[in-house]
Design a protein around this motif. Structure first.
Motif, mmCIF file in Angstrom:
data_model
loop_
_atom_site.group_PDB
_atom_site.id
_atom_site.type_symbol
_atom_site.label_atom_id
_atom_site.label_comp_id
_atom_site.label_asym_id
_atom_site.label_seq_id
_atom_site.Cartn_x
_atom_site.Cartn_y
_atom_site.Cartn_z
ATOM 1 N N ALA A 10 57.374 40.328 37.197
ATOM 2 C CA ALA A 10 56.203 40.926 36.363
ATOM 3 C C ALA A 10 56.485 42.393 36.586
ATOM 4 C CB ALA A 10 54.780 40.482 36.374
ATOM 5 N N PRO A 11 55.937 43.128 35.556
ATOM 6 C CA PRO A 11 56.090 44.699 35.696
ATOM 7 C C PRO A 11 55.016 45.001 36.493
ATOM 8 C CG PRO A 11 55.776 44.029 33.233
ATOM 9 C CD PRO A 11 55.711 42.884 33.929
ATOM 10 N N GLN A 12 55.084 46.179 37.398
ATOM 11 C CA GLN A 12 54.321 46.681 38.332
ATOM 12 C C GLN A 12 52.758 46.978 37.831
ATOM 13 O OE1 GLN A 12 55.794 49.626 40.927
ATOM 14 N NE2 GLN A 12 53.683 50.085 41.641
ATOM 15 N N GLU A 13 52.835 47.226 36.614
ATOM 16 C CA GLU A 13 51.342 47.431 35.990
ATOM 17 C C GLU A 13 50.722 46.102 35.918
ATOM 18 O OE1 GLU A 13 54.434 47.901 32.615
ATOM 19 O OE2 GLU A 13 54.289 48.778 34.626
ATOM 20 N N ASP A 14 51.304 45.018 35.875
ATOM 21 C CA ASP A 14 50.453 43.848 35.685
ATOM 22 C C ASP A 14 49.984 43.040 37.019
ATOM 23 O OD1 ASP A 14 51.001 44.264 32.964
ATOM 24 O OD2 ASP A 14 52.577 42.424 32.922
ATOM 25 N N LEU A 15 50.302 43.819 38.089
ATOM 26 C CA LEU A 15 50.203 43.272 39.390
ATOM 27 C C LEU A 15 48.961 44.107 39.842
ATOM 28 C CD1 LEU A 15 53.128 42.547 39.014
ATOM 29 C CD2 LEU A 15 53.526 42.893 41.494
ATOM 30 N N VAL A 16 48.265 43.489 40.928
ATOM 31 C CA VAL A 16 47.160 44.008 41.413
ATOM 32 C C VAL A 16 47.423 44.405 43.218
ATOM 33 C CG1 VAL A 16 44.648 43.804 42.001
ATOM 34 C CG2 VAL A 16 45.596 43.093 39.918
ATOM 35 N N ARG A 17 47.221 45.387 43.828
ATOM 36 C CA ARG A 17 47.400 45.773 45.136
ATOM 37 C C ARG A 17 46.193 45.600 45.835
ATOM 38 N NH1 ARG A 17 52.228 46.168 48.532
ATOM 39 N NH2 ARG A 17 51.843 47.724 50.032
ATOM 40 N N ILE A 18 46.055 44.597 46.684
ATOM 41 C CA ILE A 18 44.932 44.533 47.560
ATOM 42 C C ILE A 18 45.311 44.298 48.945
ATOM 43 C CG2 ILE A 18 42.731 43.020 48.043
ATOM 44 C CD1 ILE A 18 43.251 42.076 45.031
ATOM 45 N N GLU A 19 44.735 45.071 49.817
ATOM 46 C CA GLU A 19 44.715 44.800 51.386
ATOM 47 C C GLU A 19 46.175 45.059 51.708
ATOM 48 O OE1 GLU A 19 42.375 41.725 51.987
ATOM 49 O OE2 GLU A 19 40.861 42.940 52.680
ATOM 50 N N TRP A 35 34.562 37.957 51.120
ATOM 51 C CA TRP A 35 34.309 38.789 49.720
ATOM 52 C C TRP A 35 35.097 38.362 48.671
ATOM 53 C CZ3 TRP A 35 37.916 42.222 47.309
ATOM 54 C CH2 TRP A 35 39.012 42.552 47.863
ATOM 55 N N LYS A 36 36.223 37.780 49.091
ATOM 56 C CA LYS A 36 37.132 37.086 47.549
ATOM 57 C C LYS A 36 36.561 35.819 47.246
ATOM 58 C CE LYS A 36 41.007 39.667 48.974
ATOM 59 N NZ LYS A 36 41.455 39.225 50.409
ATOM 60 N N GLY A 37 36.295 34.882 48.272
ATOM 61 C CA GLY A 37 35.841 33.683 48.080
ATOM 62 C C GLY A 37 36.749 32.703 48.523
ATOM 63 N N ALA A 38 36.963 31.372 47.946
ATOM 64 C CA ALA A 38 37.732 30.311 48.385
ATOM 65 C C ALA A 38 39.114 30.678 47.976
ATOM 66 C CB ALA A 38 37.172 28.842 47.869
ATOM 67 N N CYS A 39 40.135 30.467 48.947
ATOM 68 C CA CYS A 39 41.528 30.543 48.576
ATOM 69 C C CYS A 39 41.994 29.212 48.350
ATOM 70 C CB CYS A 39 42.101 31.407 49.920
ATOM 71 S SG CYS A 39 43.733 31.688 49.756
ATOM 72 N N LEU A 90 36.555 33.887 42.115
ATOM 73 C CA LEU A 90 36.082 34.919 43.109
ATOM 74 C C LEU A 90 34.549 34.873 43.081
ATOM 75 C CD1 LEU A 90 38.578 37.724 41.156
ATOM 76 C CD2 LEU A 90 38.884 36.554 43.319
ATOM 77 N N LEU A 91 34.139 35.602 44.237
ATOM 78 C CA LEU A 91 32.647 35.842 44.346
ATOM 79 C C LEU A 91 32.342 36.954 43.555
ATOM 80 C CD1 LEU A 91 32.595 35.448 48.412
ATOM 81 C CD2 LEU A 91 31.839 33.723 46.560
ATOM 82 N N PRO A 92 31.060 37.051 43.466
ATOM 83 C CA PRO A 92 30.367 38.360 42.731
ATOM 84 C C PRO A 92 30.666 39.429 43.481
ATOM 85 C CG PRO A 92 28.861 36.445 42.838
ATOM 86 C CD PRO A 92 30.257 36.067 43.650
ATOM 87 N N GLY A 93 31.238 40.575 42.824
ATOM 88 C CA GLY A 93 31.528 41.871 43.384
ATOM 89 C C GLY A 93 32.851 42.046 43.757
ATOM 90 N N ALA A 94 33.644 40.958 43.662
ATOM 91 C CA ALA A 94 34.939 41.227 44.128
ATOM 92 C C ALA A 94 35.842 41.932 43.065
ATOM 93 C CB ALA A 94 35.678 39.578 44.146
ATOM 94 N N VAL A 95 35.576 41.756 41.755
ATOM 95 C CA VAL A 95 36.162 42.325 40.884
ATOM 96 C C VAL A 95 35.806 43.746 40.731
ATOM 97 C CG1 VAL A 95 36.241 42.987 38.235
ATOM 98 C CG2 VAL A 95 36.596 40.399 39.183
ATOM 99 N N GLU A 96 34.663 44.020 41.087
ATOM 100 C CA GLU A 96 33.976 45.444 41.108
ATOM 101 C C GLU A 96 34.873 46.185 42.249
ATOM 102 O OE1 GLU A 96 32.315 42.864 40.830
ATOM 103 O OE2 GLU A 96 31.419 43.199 38.555
ATOM 104 N N ARG A 97 35.087 45.682 43.587
ATOM 105 C CA ARG A 97 35.413 46.196 44.711
ATOM 106 C C ARG A 97 36.910 46.433 44.485
ATOM 107 N NH1 ARG A 97 34.909 43.468 50.795
ATOM 108 N NH2 ARG A 97 36.228 45.025 51.801
ATOM 109 N N VAL A 98 37.641 45.646 43.522
ATOM 110 C CA VAL A 98 39.373 45.840 43.383
ATOM 111 C C VAL A 98 39.380 46.716 42.101
ATOM 112 C CG1 VAL A 98 41.248 44.788 43.046
ATOM 113 C CG2 VAL A 98 39.749 43.880 44.684
ATOM 114 N N GLY A 99 38.185 46.708 41.426
ATOM 115 C CA GLY A 99 38.580 47.512 40.037
ATOM 116 C C GLY A 99 39.187 46.631 39.068
ATOM 117 N N ARG A 100 39.391 45.413 39.092
ATOM 118 C CA ARG A 100 40.128 44.760 38.203
ATOM 119 C C ARG A 100 40.082 43.215 38.510
ATOM 120 N NH1 ARG A 100 46.562 45.419 37.182
ATOM 121 N NH2 ARG A 100 46.809 43.690 35.836
ATOM 122 N N ASP A 101 40.147 42.412 37.449
ATOM 123 C CA ASP A 101 39.745 40.954 37.672
ATOM 124 C C ASP A 101 41.295 40.581 38.197
ATOM 125 O OD1 ASP A 101 39.577 38.255 37.795
ATOM 126 O OD2 ASP A 101 38.778 38.149 35.512
#
Length: 100
Positions: free
Chosen positions: A13-22, A48-52, A74-85
């Motif tokens: 996928a294009p890099q702009e479609d990926l999400v970088r977390i930890e 903070w993310k939920g069940a994997c 995702l758990l509530p607050g995870a999207v806000e913490r990362v800034g993207r779903d």
């Protein structure tokens, strides 16, 4: 960007479609090559993310148990913490090359 095992692409996928977390790149579900992932029974819950959901990866002759994971609900607050779903996005374990 690509996730590669032994020269076989398992996600792209294009890099702009990926999400970088930890320090991990999370690929959108639509970028995963059909048949590359099979659900694993390995349990884990991030506080903070939920069940994997872990996945075994198959690419050519190579099989990587628990080589990928995602957080489908995702758990509530995870999207806000990362800034993207990032629900359902897939990250890969060491041994899977992430290349441009």
């Amino acid at each position: 960007m690509k996730a590669v095992i032994d020269g076989a692409v398992v996600a792209e996928a294009p890099q702009e479609d990926l999400v970088r977390i930890e320090g991990n790149w999370y690929f959108p579900p639509s970028s995963i090559v059909d048949g590359a992932l099979a659900e694993s029974p390995t349990p884990y819950t991030c506080p903070w993310k939920g069940a994997c959901q872990y996945y075994d990866i198959t690419a050519g002759e190579q099989r990587v148990p628990d080589g990928a994971w995602a957080y489908p609900d995702l758990l509530p607050g995870a999207v806000e913490r990362v800034g993207r779903d990032f629900a359902g996005y897939v990250a890969f374990a060491p041994g899977v090359q992430i290349i441009d």
